[in-house]
Scaffold this active site. Structure first.
Site, PDB file in Angstrom:
ATOM      1  N   ASP A  33       0.863  -1.174   0.000  1.00  0.00           N
ATOM      2  CA  ASP A  33       0.000   0.000   0.000  1.00  0.00           C
ATOM      3  C   ASP A  33       0.907   1.234   0.000  1.00  0.00           C
ATOM      4  OD1 ASP A  33      -2.195   1.684   0.191  1.00  0.00           O
ATOM      5  OD2 ASP A  33      -2.573   1.269   2.309  1.00  0.00           O
ATOM      6  N   PHE A  34       0.361   2.385  -0.312  1.00  0.00           N
ATOM      7  CA  PHE A  34       1.147   3.616  -0.287  1.00  0.00           C
ATOM      8  C   PHE A  34       0.974   4.344   1.047  1.00  0.00           C
ATOM      9  CE2 PHE A  34       1.618   8.200  -0.981  1.00  0.00           C
ATOM     10  CZ  PHE A  34       2.956   8.229  -1.337  1.00  0.00           C
ATOM     11  N   ASP A  35      -0.230   4.826   1.324  1.00  0.00           N
ATOM     12  CA  ASP A  35      -0.471   5.622   2.535  1.00  0.00           C
ATOM     13  C   ASP A  35      -0.334   4.770   3.784  1.00  0.00           C
ATOM     14  OD1 ASP A  35      -1.345   8.377   1.548  1.00  0.00           O
ATOM     15  OD2 ASP A  35      -2.629   7.042   0.371  1.00  0.00           O
TER      16      ASP A  35
END
Length: 143
Positions: A33-35
């Site tokens: 995931d990024f965030d």
């Protein structure tokens, strides 16, 4: 991990483990995931920036995937639009899946994130009205 190794993204033990997995019986899918994973959680979503060590690690993984495409796939999965997250990560050779997987595209190495060609997942397309439209927007909500 020493400071020198941290700058390169992966320490030797992690890299050795990944190589063993790559040479194992099954292909290796690496999804992040990024965030909150590649970037710290921030109050203003537009202020999110990838951690430099995470970018370095993704670049090394992308090179490994380029050398062994039949064995390794690297994906960044996000609730953001795929082009948005590709612009924040800026690593070629990685697949970017946006809107929680509704859309996807792979950014070629040495290409700009704006050049990412994004397409909706064909399986989900009947359930996402307007998915084929230019600049289509998706909303996914959970209660």
């Amino acid at each position: 991990m020493t400071a020198g190794r941290a700058g390169r993204g992966l320490d030797r033990a992690v890299e050795d483990s990944i190589r063993r997995l790559v040479n194992g019986r099954r292909p290796l899918l690496i999804v992040s995931d990024f965030d909150g994973t590649l970037s710290p959680i921030v109050l203003e979503p537009t202020a999110a920036r990838i951690v430099p060590a995470a970018r370095a690690a993704l670049r090394r993984l992308a090179r490994l995937a380029e050398d062994r495409p039949e064995r390794v796939r690297v994906v960044v999965l996000s609730g953001r639009a795929a082009r948005d997250v590709a612009g924040r990560v800026r690593v070629g050779g990685v697949a970017y899946h946006g809107h929680h997987g509704i859309e996807a595209g792979t950014l070629a190495r040495r290409r700009r994130p704006e050049q990412l060609e994004v397409a909706p997942d064909e399986v989900l397309e009947p359930f996402v009205p307007g998915a084929r439209g230019q600049g289509a927007r998706y909303v996914v909500s959970g209660v």
